[in-house]
Design an enzyme around this catalytic site. Structure first.
Site, PDB file in Angstrom:
ATOM      1  N   VAL A 146      53.636 -14.816  52.420  1.00  0.00           N
ATOM      2  CA  VAL A 146      52.755 -15.116  53.553  1.00  0.00           C
ATOM      3  C   VAL A 146      53.700 -15.056  54.756  1.00  0.00           C
ATOM      4  O   VAL A 146      54.492 -15.973  54.987  1.00  0.00           O
ATOM      5  CB  VAL A 146      52.084 -16.497  53.400  1.00  0.00           C
ATOM      6  CG1 VAL A 146      51.224 -16.811  54.617  1.00  0.00           C
ATOM      7  CG2 VAL A 146      51.241 -16.533  52.123  1.00  0.00           C
ATOM      8  N   PRO A 147      53.653 -13.929  55.500  1.00  0.00           N
ATOM      9  CA  PRO A 147      54.773 -13.526  56.357  1.00  0.00           C
ATOM     10  C   PRO A 147      54.871 -14.234  57.702  1.00  0.00           C
ATOM     11  O   PRO A 147      54.686 -13.631  58.762  1.00  0.00           O
ATOM     12  CB  PRO A 147      54.518 -12.026  56.533  1.00  0.00           C
ATOM     13  CG  PRO A 147      53.020 -11.906  56.480  1.00  0.00           C
ATOM     14  CD  PRO A 147      52.576 -12.927  55.468  1.00  0.00           C
ATOM     15  N   CYS A 148      55.209 -15.524  57.678  1.00  0.00           N
ATOM     16  CA  CYS A 148      55.340 -16.266  58.934  1.00  0.00           C
ATOM     17  C   CYS A 148      56.465 -15.711  59.803  1.00  0.00           C
ATOM     18  O   CYS A 148      56.484 -15.953  61.010  1.00  0.00           O
ATOM     19  CB  CYS A 148      55.510 -17.762  58.675  1.00  0.00           C
ATOM     20  SG  CYS A 148      56.819 -18.193  57.536  1.00  0.00           S
ATOM     21  N   HIS A 149      57.384 -14.940  59.212  1.00  0.00           N
ATOM     22  CA  HIS A 149      58.441 -14.320  60.021  1.00  0.00           C
ATOM     23  C   HIS A 149      57.865 -13.284  60.990  1.00  0.00           C
ATOM     24  O   HIS A 149      58.533 -12.881  61.933  1.00  0.00           O
ATOM     25  CB  HIS A 149      59.518 -13.674  59.125  1.00  0.00           C
ATOM     26  CG  HIS A 149      59.008 -12.597  58.227  1.00  0.00           C
ATOM     27  ND1 HIS A 149      58.398 -12.874  57.012  1.00  0.00           N
ATOM     28  CD2 HIS A 149      58.991 -11.246  58.355  1.00  0.00           C
ATOM     29  CE1 HIS A 149      58.052 -11.732  56.438  1.00  0.00           C
ATOM     30  NE2 HIS A 149      58.388 -10.729  57.230  1.00  0.00           N
ATOM     31  N   ARG A 150      56.616 -12.859  60.772  1.00  0.00           N
ATOM     32  CA  ARG A 150      55.982 -11.859  61.647  1.00  0.00           C
ATOM     33  C   ARG A 150      55.276 -12.483  62.842  1.00  0.00           C
ATOM     34  O   ARG A 150      54.615 -11.782  63.608  1.00  0.00           O
ATOM     35  CB  ARG A 150      54.982 -11.023  60.846  1.00  0.00           C
ATOM     36  CG  ARG A 150      55.641 -10.211  59.746  1.00  0.00           C
ATOM     37  CD  ARG A 150      54.656  -9.347  58.984  1.00  0.00           C
ATOM     38  NE  ARG A 150      55.298  -8.802  57.793  1.00  0.00           N
ATOM     39  CZ  ARG A 150      54.670  -8.531  56.658  1.00  0.00           C
ATOM     40  NH1 ARG A 150      53.371  -8.732  56.553  1.00  0.00           N
ATOM     41  NH2 ARG A 150      55.338  -8.053  55.636  1.00  0.00           N
TER      42      ARG A 150
END
Length: 180
Positions: A143-147
């Site tokens: 779940v790409p919170c880095h994006r």
């Protein structure tokens, strides 16, 4: 909780350091950055108390085989989209809504602003709450919170540390690879 009440976990090496992966019968439930012994032990204690489950180290577990394979492929640059069953039981309410929108709506190589995600879940003005949801994400990378970045172009915060966020965004081609 899952039928047998056991959460299986393993620590795997990655380009951003050791990652702790944990799974229930329902799917991947937790990804923890920098999973050296002290961090790993604290994360396992939290999982045990939050899920009310027994934990078993199981690096060869059938349950973890696909998450381990997909993480390796992601860091090798051959996987762009994780396709894993996820156990969302460590998040709820607004946070879960935002994280599900992030997982579904911000693809590899793209970024979104905190405010943009707030708008997408029908909560304009909730950018700070979106930031808190990112900080509580139990399934980073998948779940790409880095994006999620700041509107002014700032990188924003990141639970795994800004260097880790930069490395993930560079891997995805959003930021230039560091020169050294």
């Amino acid at each position: 909780m899952n039928s047998n009440g056991v959460v299986e976990w393993a620590v795997v090496e990655s380009d951003i350091g050791p990652l702790l992966l944990a799974a229930t019968d329902a799917g991947l439930v937790s990804v923890v950055f920098h999973a050296r012994p002290a961090v790993r032990d604290r994360a396992l204690d939290q999982l045990r108390s939050r899920l009310g489950a027994d934990l078993a180290e199981a690096p060869d577990s059938a349950r973890l085989a696909e998450p381990i394979r997909q993480f390796a492929a992601y860091f090798a640059g051959t996987l762009r989209d994780f396709s894993l069953p996820l156990d969302w039981s460590l998040t709820s309410g607004f946070n879960r809504q935002v994280l599900r929108e992030l997982a579904a709506g911000v693809p590899y190589g793209a970024v979104a602003g905190y405010g943009e995600l707030a708008d997408r879940v029908g909560q304009p003005g909730a950018a700070q709450a979106v930031g808190a949801a990112m900080g509580s994400n139990p399934l980073p990378v998948v779940v790409p919170c880095h994006r999620v970045v700041e509107r002014d172009g700032g990188i924003g915060g990141f639970g795994g540390g800004l260097e880790t966020k930069r490395q993930l965004l560079a891997l995805e081609g959003v930021l230039p690879q560091p020169l050294f």
